[in-house]
Design a protein around this motif. Sequence first.
Motif, PDB file in Angstrom:
ATOM      1  N   ASP A   1       0.939  -1.232   0.014  1.00 47.84           N
ATOM      2  CA  ASP A   1      -0.020   0.092  -0.155  1.00 47.84           C
ATOM      3  C   ASP A   1       0.738   1.102  -0.025  1.00 47.84           C
ATOM      4  N   ARG A   2       1.989   1.123   0.730  1.00 51.82           N
ATOM      5  CA  ARG A   2       2.898   2.462   0.766  1.00 51.82           C
ATOM      6  C   ARG A   2       3.735   2.401  -0.504  1.00 51.82           C
ATOM      7  N   ALA A   3       3.975   1.532  -1.467  1.00 51.55           N
ATOM      8  CA  ALA A   3       4.833   1.489  -2.403  1.00 51.55           C
ATOM      9  C   ALA A   3       4.410   2.092  -3.424  1.00 51.55           C
ATOM     10  N   VAL A   4       5.253   2.470  -4.443  1.00 49.66           N
ATOM     11  CA  VAL A   4       4.749   3.003  -5.848  1.00 49.66           C
ATOM     12  C   VAL A   4       4.739   2.028  -6.740  1.00 49.66           C
ATOM     13  N   THR A   5       3.773   1.692  -7.378  1.00 50.96           N
ATOM     14  CA  THR A   5       3.537   0.581  -8.152  1.00 50.96           C
ATOM     15  C   THR A   5       3.084   0.763  -9.628  1.00 50.96           C
ATOM     16  N   SER A   6       2.680   1.925 -10.118  1.00 48.64           N
ATOM     17  CA  SER A   6       2.570   2.435 -11.233  1.00 48.64           C
ATOM     18  C   SER A   6       3.180   1.700 -12.429  1.00 48.64           C
ATOM     19  N   GLU A   7       4.529   1.299 -12.212  1.00 52.13           N
ATOM     20  CA  GLU A   7       5.251   0.663 -13.201  1.00 52.13           C
ATOM     21  C   GLU A   7       5.332  -0.553 -13.059  1.00 52.13           C
ATOM     22  N   VAL A   8       4.639  -1.493 -12.235  1.00 53.69           N
ATOM     23  CA  VAL A   8       4.654  -2.641 -11.865  1.00 53.69           C
ATOM     24  C   VAL A   8       3.906  -3.545 -13.199  1.00 53.69           C
ATOM     25  N   GLU A   9       4.857  -4.367 -13.920  1.00 54.70           N
ATOM     26  CA  GLU A   9       4.004  -4.950 -15.041  1.00 54.70           C
ATOM     27  C   GLU A   9       3.319  -6.183 -14.571  1.00 54.70           C
ATOM     28  N   ASN A  10       3.775  -6.917 -13.548  1.00 53.06           N
ATOM     29  CA  ASN A  10       3.241  -8.109 -13.121  1.00 53.06           C
ATOM     30  C   ASN A  10       2.736  -8.130 -11.743  1.00 53.06           C
ATOM     31  N   PRO A  11       1.701  -7.504 -11.395  1.00 52.69           N
ATOM     32  CA  PRO A  11       1.196  -7.324 -10.155  1.00 52.69           C
ATOM     33  C   PRO A  11       1.307  -8.635  -9.164  1.00 52.69           C
ATOM     34  N   SER A  12       0.755  -9.867  -9.844  1.00 48.90           N
ATOM     35  CA  SER A  12       0.926 -11.127  -9.151  1.00 48.90           C
ATOM     36  C   SER A  12       1.971 -11.554  -8.510  1.00 48.90           C
ATOM     37  N   GLY A  13       3.009 -11.467  -9.622  1.00 51.00           N
ATOM     38  CA  GLY A  13       4.322 -11.850  -9.122  1.00 51.00           C
ATOM     39  C   GLY A  13       5.265 -10.957  -8.246  1.00 51.00           C
ATOM     40  N   TRP A  14       4.792  -9.489  -8.473  1.00 48.04           N
ATOM     41  CA  TRP A  14       5.338  -8.732  -7.354  1.00 48.04           C
ATOM     42  C   TRP A  14       4.843  -8.903  -6.077  1.00 48.04           C
ATOM     43  N   LEU A  15       3.721  -9.087  -6.105  1.00 48.95           N
ATOM     44  CA  LEU A  15       2.937  -9.260  -4.716  1.00 48.95           C
ATOM     45  C   LEU A  15       3.611 -10.640  -4.081  1.00 48.95           C
ATOM     46  N   THR A  16       3.730 -11.478  -4.817  1.00 48.26           N
ATOM     47  CA  THR A  16       4.408 -12.876  -4.347  1.00 48.26           C
ATOM     48  C   THR A  16       5.745 -12.598  -3.690  1.00 48.26           C
ATOM     49  N   THR A  17       6.314 -11.851  -4.605  1.00 53.96           N
ATOM     50  CA  THR A  17       7.832 -11.516  -3.854  1.00 53.96           C
ATOM     51  C   THR A  17       7.768 -10.697  -2.616  1.00 53.96           C
ATOM     52  N   VAL A  18       6.714  -9.714  -2.413  1.00 58.03           N
ATOM     53  CA  VAL A  18       6.731  -9.091  -1.286  1.00 58.03           C
ATOM     54  C   VAL A  18       6.292 -10.008  -0.304  1.00 58.03           C
ATOM     55  N   VAL A  19       5.408 -10.742  -0.389  1.00 59.18           N
ATOM     56  CA  VAL A  19       5.058 -11.812   0.602  1.00 59.18           C
ATOM     57  C   VAL A  19       6.191 -12.631   0.982  1.00 59.18           C
ATOM     58  N   ALA A  20       6.848 -13.267  -0.009  1.00 56.32           N
ATOM     59  CA  ALA A  20       7.904 -14.059   0.283  1.00 56.32           C
ATOM     60  C   ALA A  20       9.005 -13.504   1.271  1.00 56.32           C
ATOM     61  N   ARG A  21       9.362 -12.014   0.728  1.00 54.68           N
ATOM     62  CA  ARG A  21      10.455 -11.485   1.529  1.00 54.68           C
ATOM     63  C   ARG A  21      10.146 -11.016   2.971  1.00 54.68           C
ATOM     64  N   VAL A  22       8.657 -10.844   3.164  1.00 59.98           N
ATOM     65  CA  VAL A  22       8.300 -10.866   4.416  1.00 59.98           C
ATOM     66  C   VAL A  22       8.348 -12.091   5.397  1.00 59.98           C
ATOM     67  N   CYS A  23       8.095 -13.182   4.727  1.00 61.89           N
ATOM     68  CA  CYS A  23       8.110 -14.545   5.316  1.00 61.89           C
ATOM     69  C   CYS A  23       9.621 -14.886   5.437  1.00 61.89           C
ATOM     70  N   LEU A  24      10.494 -14.575   4.779  1.00 66.64           N
ATOM     71  CA  LEU A  24      12.031 -14.863   4.893  1.00 66.64           C
ATOM     72  C   LEU A  24      12.371 -14.025   6.117  1.00 66.64           C
ATOM     73  N   ASN A  25      11.974 -12.978   6.241  1.00 69.92           N
ATOM     74  CA  ASN A  25      12.325 -12.219   7.390  1.00 69.92           C
ATOM     75  C   ASN A  25      11.700 -12.788   8.580  1.00 69.92           C
ATOM     76  N   MET A  26      10.553 -13.471   8.618  1.00 71.33           N
ATOM     77  CA  MET A  26      10.117 -14.157   9.994  1.00 71.33           C
ATOM     78  C   MET A  26      10.535 -15.247   9.952  1.00 71.33           C
ATOM     79  N   LEU A  27      11.084 -15.985   9.077  1.00 71.63           N
ATOM     80  CA  LEU A  27      11.866 -17.157   9.155  1.00 71.63           C
ATOM     81  C   LEU A  27      13.159 -17.042  10.014  1.00 71.63           C
ATOM     82  N   ARG A  28      13.896 -15.816   9.268  1.00 73.81           N
ATOM     83  CA  ARG A  28      15.317 -15.433   9.954  1.00 73.81           C
ATOM     84  C   ARG A  28      15.168 -15.129  11.647  1.00 73.81           C
ATOM     85  N   ALA A  29      14.024 -14.593  11.729  1.00 74.16           N
ATOM     86  CA  ALA A  29      13.954 -14.008  12.961  1.00 74.16           C
ATOM     87  C   ALA A  29      13.541 -15.117  14.090  1.00 74.16           C
TER      88      ALA A  29
END
Length: 284
Positions: free
Chosen positions: A38-66
């Motif tokens: 919601d805070r990101a600038v996404t006007s140039e994102v060409e693949n929203p589904s792929g971009w959202l998957t990446t965001v979720v995966a990064r959050v999960c990776l941080n949680m695993l490492r914690a």
Amino acid sequence: MTEHFERDRPRLRAVAYRILGSLSEADDALQDAWLRADRAVTSEVENPSGWLTTVVARVCLNMLRARDTRREEPLDEGPRTGTTGPDPAAEAQLADEVGVALLIVLDTLGPAERLAFVLHDMFDVPFDDIAAMLDKTPAATRQLASRARRRVRGVPAPEADPPRRRRAVDAYLAATRGGHFEALVSLLHPDVVLRADAAVVPTPEPFVVTGVEPVARGAMASMARARFTGVVLVDGRIGLAMAERGRLRVVLRFTFADDGLITGIDVIAEPDRLGELRISVMGA
């Protein structure tokens, strides 16, 4: 992006659950990912589904490492049943759908291996995209997924474990889940001995239980845990493992008499001992 997120929510939740193994943590990850999106600038994102998957995966990776203290958390008698978070029954059902044994083995992987395997093998995310999340080369990321795949892929039980032992362990789990005392008693040798770590109850010292009925009664007390328990290979032998909220908590190793009855049960919950075990999925 709001429309894309809501449309993709089931898939994003599935990704988060398989990476984290916990429904409550998966929902937390989705909430965090949505705030970031919601805070990101996404006007140039060409693949929203792929971009959202990446965001979720990064959050999960941080949680695993914690999860530095995950093995030091106290072992509950069963899943938490507070007023917040997912219903334990719903979480148990989802664990069954995904595969309890799979979730248990995933918990034995490192964060990078787990992420690479889940994203590529379960959700067809390209290695180039996963490599960017992990700050590794695609070749190194491919190796991570390959190592994880060898751990996760089902392997046959060794010839030393005949089919009747698999049937006995399956029946032990079914009887414990269903609260079928007499069925459980029928699986136990008259001289059966159960040895448990101090962390199982917990108690100040490890404890030993002998005799069919005392051992069976102890197993009946673990009905709540049994919903999150699956049949796995423990150091190459058929056993059981429990992963409450996606984290390996308890392992049961069995010994058998020549007639297939269970003569011994070793219940392992001490973090150091769990870390020494090699857990793998058992093939059909």
